[in-house]
Design a protein around this motif. Structure first.
Motif, PDB file in Angstrom:
ATOM      1  N   GLU A 138       0.694  -1.264   0.124  1.00 42.51           N
ATOM      2  CA  GLU A 138      -0.062  -0.057  -0.099  1.00 42.51           C
ATOM      3  C   GLU A 138       0.796   1.312  -0.194  1.00 42.51           C
ATOM      4  OE1 GLU A 138      -2.499   0.025   3.445  1.00 42.51           O
ATOM      5  OE2 GLU A 138      -2.943   2.075   3.423  1.00 42.51           O
ATOM      6  N   ALA A 160       6.221  14.185  -5.483  1.00 41.19           N
ATOM      7  CA  ALA A 160       5.356  13.212  -6.420  1.00 41.19           C
ATOM      8  C   ALA A 160       6.399  12.305  -7.143  1.00 41.19           C
ATOM      9  CB  ALA A 160       5.007  14.352  -7.579  1.00 41.19           C
ATOM     10  N   GLN A 161       7.694  12.615  -7.043  1.00 41.70           N
ATOM     11  CA  GLN A 161       8.621  11.358  -7.274  1.00 41.70           C
ATOM     12  C   GLN A 161       8.760  10.300  -6.491  1.00 41.70           C
ATOM     13  OE1 GLN A 161      11.431  14.963  -8.745  1.00 41.70           O
ATOM     14  NE2 GLN A 161      11.709  13.207 -10.166  1.00 41.70           N
ATOM     15  N   ALA A 168       3.528  12.624  -2.385  1.00 41.79           N
ATOM     16  CA  ALA A 168       2.659  13.789  -2.763  1.00 41.79           C
ATOM     17  C   ALA A 168       1.200  13.513  -2.535  1.00 41.79           C
ATOM     18  CB  ALA A 168       2.865  14.209  -4.009  1.00 41.79           C
ATOM     19  N   GLU A 169       0.937  12.283  -3.015  1.00 38.38           N
ATOM     20  CA  GLU A 169      -0.520  11.753  -2.970  1.00 38.38           C
ATOM     21  C   GLU A 169      -0.842  11.371  -1.641  1.00 38.38           C
ATOM     22  OE1 GLU A 169      -2.518  12.051  -5.201  1.00 38.38           O
ATOM     23  OE2 GLU A 169      -4.292  11.094  -4.435  1.00 38.38           O
ATOM     24  N   HIS A 215      16.741   7.962  -5.460  1.00 38.71           N
ATOM     25  CA  HIS A 215      15.532   7.596  -5.162  1.00 38.71           C
ATOM     26  C   HIS A 215      14.457   6.711  -5.736  1.00 38.71           C
ATOM     27  CE1 HIS A 215      14.334  11.039  -7.712  1.00 38.71           C
ATOM     28  NE2 HIS A 215      13.189   9.993  -7.800  1.00 38.71           N
ATOM     29  N   VAL A 240       9.248  -4.435  -5.612  1.00 35.05           N
ATOM     30  CA  VAL A 240       9.368  -5.634  -6.766  1.00 35.05           C
ATOM     31  C   VAL A 240      11.002  -5.750  -6.982  1.00 35.05           C
ATOM     32  CG1 VAL A 240       8.965  -5.723  -9.200  1.00 35.05           C
ATOM     33  CG2 VAL A 240       7.340  -4.637  -7.792  1.00 35.05           C
ATOM     34  N   TYR A 241      11.764  -4.466  -7.066  1.00 41.19           N
ATOM     35  CA  TYR A 241      13.171  -4.756  -7.161  1.00 41.19           C
ATOM     36  C   TYR A 241      14.075  -4.706  -6.038  1.00 41.19           C
ATOM     37  CZ  TYR A 241      10.615  -3.732 -11.516  1.00 41.19           C
ATOM     38  OH  TYR A 241       9.906  -3.706 -12.767  1.00 41.19           O
ATOM     39  N   ASP A 281       3.900   1.482  -1.012  1.00 43.19           N
ATOM     40  CA  ASP A 281       4.793   1.712  -2.245  1.00 43.19           C
ATOM     41  C   ASP A 281       3.844   1.968  -3.337  1.00 43.19           C
ATOM     42  OD1 ASP A 281       7.361   1.431  -3.327  1.00 43.19           O
ATOM     43  OD2 ASP A 281       7.166  -0.481  -3.984  1.00 43.19           O
ATOM     44  N   ALA A 282       2.533   1.890  -3.283  1.00 40.95           N
ATOM     45  CA  ALA A 282       1.544   2.200  -4.401  1.00 40.95           C
ATOM     46  C   ALA A 282       1.318   3.613  -4.567  1.00 40.95           C
ATOM     47  CB  ALA A 282       0.331   1.151  -4.298  1.00 40.95           C
ATOM     48  N   MET A 283       1.554   4.507  -3.620  1.00 41.16           N
ATOM     49  CA  MET A 283       1.528   5.843  -3.644  1.00 41.16           C
ATOM     50  C   MET A 283       2.539   6.865  -3.553  1.00 41.16           C
ATOM     51  SD  MET A 283      -0.510   6.894   0.016  1.00 41.16           S
ATOM     52  CE  MET A 283      -1.421   5.322   0.253  1.00 41.16           C
ATOM     53  N   SER A 284       2.751   7.949  -4.049  1.00 33.79           N
ATOM     54  CA  SER A 284       3.599   8.954  -3.826  1.00 33.79           C
ATOM     55  C   SER A 284       3.522   9.511  -2.481  1.00 33.79           C
ATOM     56  CB  SER A 284       3.551  10.088  -5.105  1.00 33.79           C
ATOM     57  OG  SER A 284       2.419  10.767  -5.205  1.00 33.79           O
ATOM     58  N   PRO A 290      10.900   5.337  -7.257  1.00 34.79           N
ATOM     59  CA  PRO A 290       9.417   5.875  -7.381  1.00 34.79           C
ATOM     60  C   PRO A 290       8.444   4.837  -6.771  1.00 34.79           C
ATOM     61  CG  PRO A 290      10.469   5.030  -9.233  1.00 34.79           C
ATOM     62  CD  PRO A 290      11.512   5.143  -8.362  1.00 34.79           C
ATOM     63  N   PRO A 291       7.173   5.024  -6.707  1.00 33.63           N
ATOM     64  CA  PRO A 291       6.297   4.205  -6.437  1.00 33.63           C
ATOM     65  C   PRO A 291       6.435   2.920  -7.158  1.00 33.63           C
ATOM     66  CG  PRO A 291       5.187   6.096  -6.510  1.00 33.63           C
ATOM     67  CD  PRO A 291       6.601   6.394  -7.234  1.00 33.63           C
ATOM     68  N   GLY A 292       6.101   1.827  -6.417  1.00 41.45           N
ATOM     69  CA  GLY A 292       6.164   0.658  -7.128  1.00 41.45           C
ATOM     70  C   GLY A 292       7.448  -0.171  -7.414  1.00 41.45           C
TER      71      GLY A 292
END
Lengths: 456, 456
Positions: B141, B177-178, B148-149, B401, B409-410, B143-146, B403-405
C-alpha cells in the motif's frame, strides 16, 4: 581516422531504426545501421519451435496502426485474425468460470463501475496533448499521482479494480503503482482509448502476420542498400565534434569507429543512457532516461498436439487476477496444429518469474491453465518463454514508462535533438507509443528531422 | 592477460569505495581503487574560490552519524557548528517575513497540522525495516502511492503543505510526487526521523569540517598503500569467469584491464547500470537500477565581502516555497570573511536551472535573496554553483530515490552480490542512506562481505 564515413549512422535495428534507414537511404543518403545482436527486429523475435514459428516478442497489429498495416501490405505479407471464438475463462478467488466475454463476468453494477472507471480515464486522456503531455491543463496534478492511487480514490469494488489491474499490466507490463496517471493517460490518448489497447477485434490485438512479426523487420532490412546493416556491432560511444560525429563500436573483430554527419539513436531509452557521450549529455536528457524504466514481462508459449480447448468451446483466453500470469491467448498458427497458448508474466510477477528457471515457470503456467481450462492443459508437448528484462540489448518490454513526477519535469528532453544526435524509438512516438506502429512513426519523424538538418 | 592482478578492485573513490579499500587493505588484501575523475571524494568536492574554500557538494555532518563523526575525529580534523543565530526569513505569496524559527512562521493551527503530518509519516517510518523495506506490514500500500498523494489525502492547508514540500525537496532533491511513500518512510527511519534530516542543531546539518569535506576523502585516500589509487580510470566492463573477474578500464593511455578475485562497485546505482557486465546481470538487478534515478540539485554559493546579514540580525536562512530556490544557509567560513550564502535549486527547479547559464542562475538567486533579506543582497562579490546532474560521473545528487512500485518489486536485488560482484554506495546503506555516513556504512558492510567471501 575512423574506418568509414557516412551521412547517418543509425543505432539499433528495430522497427524504428530500420524505418529511419529506409527513409534516409530512399532519399539518397548513405547510412549504416549498427545492431548489437545477431539479428534485426528489436523487440520482435520469431523462432522455430516444435515445427512451428513462434513470436517470442511483439506479434499483433490492429486497426488505427496505419503505419505497420501499410508496411505489411507493401511487403506483400498476409495477416490473419486473432481467434476469439469460444468462451473466455476468468480464474479468481471464486474459482474458474466460463464467460461469453470477459466483461460479462461482471454483474450489472460491476460493469457500470468498470465502464465509468475507463470512461473517466479516457476523459483525462483526451486532454493530454500527444506532443507535449507536460502541457496538459492539470498536468502537475495528474503527474503527482500513480494510476493505482487514482483508481483507489475512485472507490471501485475489488473485482472491478482487479480486472482493471490485469488490463493495465497487460498493456504496460508494469503495475498501476509504477505509472504516473499522466503517463497512462498519454499512452491511452496515443492509441485512441482503452479499448484500442485491450481489445482483440477492433483493437491492438486484432491481427497476426503469417510467419511471424520479426520477418517483417527482416524484409525491411533486406531491402536496404548492400552494406547498410551491421550485426554484432554494439555502440559504446558517441562523440560530437565540429565536423560530425564519431561512433565507437564494439564488434567481433575488436573495437572500431565510424564517422557520420548525424546519428540516430533508436534503442530503448535506458540503453541510450548507457552509451558514453562526448561531450556529456545535459542534465535534463540524462535524467529523463534515468526516469524511463522498461516494463517487465516474460512471454510464454505452451504447445499442445492440437488446440484441444476449441473442442470444448473455449477461446483459450484466460484472465487470472491474482495469479502470476495475467492473460493468455490462443496463438495456434493458421495451419491449426500444433495448439499454442501464449501469455505473459507481467510487471511484478515477471520480476519474480525471472528469478525462477524456465522449468519452474512452465509448471506455474501449466498449473494455472489446468485450474482454468481443465486437466487436459497438463498434457504439454512443449514450452518456451523469453524474459525480455534479461536481454542485455532490450532490458525490458513492452516499452518504457514514466513514474509519477517525471513527464512534467524531464519530458521536454524526449525528442529534442542534441547537436548531431537525434532520438527515435517507440517511446518517442506521438501515435501508438509503445507499439510497433509507434516505432515506425518515430523512424519516419526522425528521418524527416535528419534530412532537414542535412539540408534536404 | 590483464595488466595486473589484485584481490579486490573497487570501482569509485567516494566515501563508500575509499572506506571499503581502507578496510580491505587493513586486512592485508591487495586492492586497486579505480576512479573516473581527476579527484577522489565522489559527491563531495571542495574548491578554492575568491580566497576561501567552498564545498560544492556534501558538507554537513550531525549527531547520530557515528561513522563520519568517528572518521573526522580519527583523522584529527576539526569541526565547527553551522551557525543559526538570527532570524530566518520566509518568502512566500505573502511576501517576506522574519521569524525566530521557521516553524514559528506558522500560527497555532498550522503548527499543529505540520507536527501531525510529520508525526504520521514518522509512525509509518518506524514500521519499515531498514534492511528490507519491502517487508513492511503495509509495504504494498505504501509503495503504491507517491509521498505527494499521501500528503494530499491528509488534507493539510496550503501553507503547511508548501513548507513540508520545501523540506522534502531539501532532503531528497526530488519532489514528493517522485517519491514512493515507502521510500520516504524508509529514508526517515534510516536517519532516525524527520527532524534528524531537516534540522541544523541536533540534525544532519549541525556541523561543518574546517577546510571542507572533500579533504576528509583525500586523507582517507592518502593513507591507502602506495599504488592503490588510480585517478582518470573509468570502468567500462566487468567480466566474471571461473577464476575471477576482469575489469575493463578506459584510461588516459588507452584501454586497460585488471584482474581480481572480487570487485566492489561503489558508484551511484544509475552509473553501475551503465557498466557492461559479462555475463549480463539478471533482470531484477538491472531493472532495479532502471528504477533508481538520482535526485536533481544545483548547489550555489553567493559570496559577499562580509556576512552583512548578521549585522541586521538575520541568520542567512531563507525558506522560499514557490521560488526556484528552496532554502539557503549562512556558510561563511570560520574566519568570518568572505560572507557566504549557500543554497540549492532542488528537484524540478534544478532541472529548469540546469537549462540556464550560470549567469542566469546567479541572477535568479540574487533576486530571491534581495526580496527576502533586502537590497544589500545585490552587492555580490562572486557566485559559483554546480549542477550535479550534469556531472557525467555522478548524474545527480544527493542520492538515488525509488518511485512508487519499485522497492517492493526490485528492492531485494539492492545489496545481493552477483557472483564476484559486490554492491556498495550510500544507496545500499541501512543507516543514513543518502548521506556520507551511509556511504561509510556501506563501505564497511561490503568490506566484511568481501573478506568473508575471500575466506577471512
Amino acid at each position: 581516422m575512423a574506418d568509414q564515413r557516412v551521412d547517418v549512422v543509425v543505432v539499433g535495428a528495430g522497427f524504428a531504426g530500420l524505418t529511419a534507414a529506409r527513409e534516409l537511404t530512399g532519399a539518397g543518403r548513405s547510412v549504416v545501421v549498427l545492431e548489437a545482436r545477431d539479428r534485426v527486429g528489436g523487440r520482435t523475435c520469431t523462432e522455430e519451435h516444435l515445427g512451428t514459428w513462434i513470436d517470442l516478442g511483439g506479434q499483433w497489429i490492429g486497426p488505427g496502426q496505419d503505419r505497420i498495416v501499410a508496411l505489411v501490405d507493401q511487403l506483400g505479407l498476409r495477416t490473419y485474425p486473432q481467434t476469439e471464438a469460444g468462451d473466455d475463462v476468468i480464474l479468481d478467488g471464486d474459482g474458474a468460470r466460463r464467460v461469453a466475454n470477459v466483461a460479462f463476468g461482471f454483474d450489472d453494477d460491476e460493469l457500470t463501475s468498470y465502464l465509468e472507471l475507463v470512461g473517466a480515464l479516457e476523459a483525462i486522456a483526451e486532454q493530454v496533448p500527444l506532443e507535449a503531455p507536460w502541457s496538459a491543463p492539470r498536468a502537475q496534478e495528474w503527474d503527482a499521482m500513480s494510476l493505482a492511487e487514482w483508481v483507489r480514490t475512485r472507490g471501485v469494488v475489488e473485482r472491478v479494480a482487479g480486472l482493471f489491474e490485469v488490463g493495465v499490466q497487460a498493456v504496460f507490463a508494469a503495475s498501476s503503482a509504477q505509472l504516473s496517471l499522466l503517463h497512462a493517460a498519454h499512452y491511452l490518448h496515443s492509441a485512441g482509448g482503452w479499448s484500442k489497447l485491450t481489445d482483440s477485434e477492433g483493437g491492438a490485438q486484432q491481427d497476426r502476420v503469417e510467419g511471424g512479426m520479426q520477418p517483417v523487420a527482416e524484409q525491411l532490412a533486406s531491402r536496404l542498400p548492400e552494406g547498410t546493416m551491421r550485426l554484432f556491432h554494439a555502440v559504446t560511444s558517441i562523440a560530437q565534434h565540429d565536423d560530425g560525429v564519431r561512433i565507437g563500436v564494439s564488434a567481433p573483430a575488436g573495437p572500431t569507429e565510424l564517422d557520420a554527419d548525424r546519428v540516430v539513436v533508436a534503442v530503448p531509452p535506458t540503453l541510450a543512457g548507457r552509451i558514453a557521450y562526448d561531450p556529456p549529455l545535459g542534465a535534463q536528457r540524462d535524467q529523463l532516461v534515468q526516469h524511463m524504466p522498461q516494463g517487465s514481462v516474460v512471454k510464454f508459449h505452451v504447445l499442445y498436439e492440437e488446440p484441444w480447448w476449441r473442442d470444448e468451446g473455449l477461446s483459450g483466453m484466460v484472465l487470472a487476477p491474482g495469479e502470476p500470469i495475467g492473460v493468455t491467448f490462443d496463438c495456434t498458427p493458421p495451419a491449426g496444429r500444433p495448439g499454442l497458448i501464449s501469455g505473459f508474466f507481467e510487471g511484478p510477477a515477471a520480476v519474480a518469474a525471472g528469478e525462477q528457471t524456465m522449468e519452474e515457470r512452465r509448471d506455474v503456467v501449466v498449473d494455472v491453465l489446468a485450474r482454468a481450462m481443465g486437466e487436459r492443459a497438463r498434457d504439454v508437448a512443449g514450452y518456451v518463454d523469453r524474459d525480455w528484462s534479461a536481454e542485455p540489448f532490450t532490458r525490458g518490454c513492452y516499452g518504457a514508462h514514466l513514474p509519477p513526477g517525471a513527464w512534467t519535469v524531464y519530458g521536454p528532453a524526449l525528442r529534442r535533438p542534441i547537436g548531431r544526435i537525434h532520438w527515435a524509438g517507440t517511446e518517442t512516438a506521438e501515435h501508438w507509443t509503445g507499439y510497433i506502429d509507434g516505432a515506425i512513426d518515430s523512424g519516419q519523424r526522425v528521418a524527416a528531422e535528419v534530412l532537414a538538418a542535412l539540408g534536404g
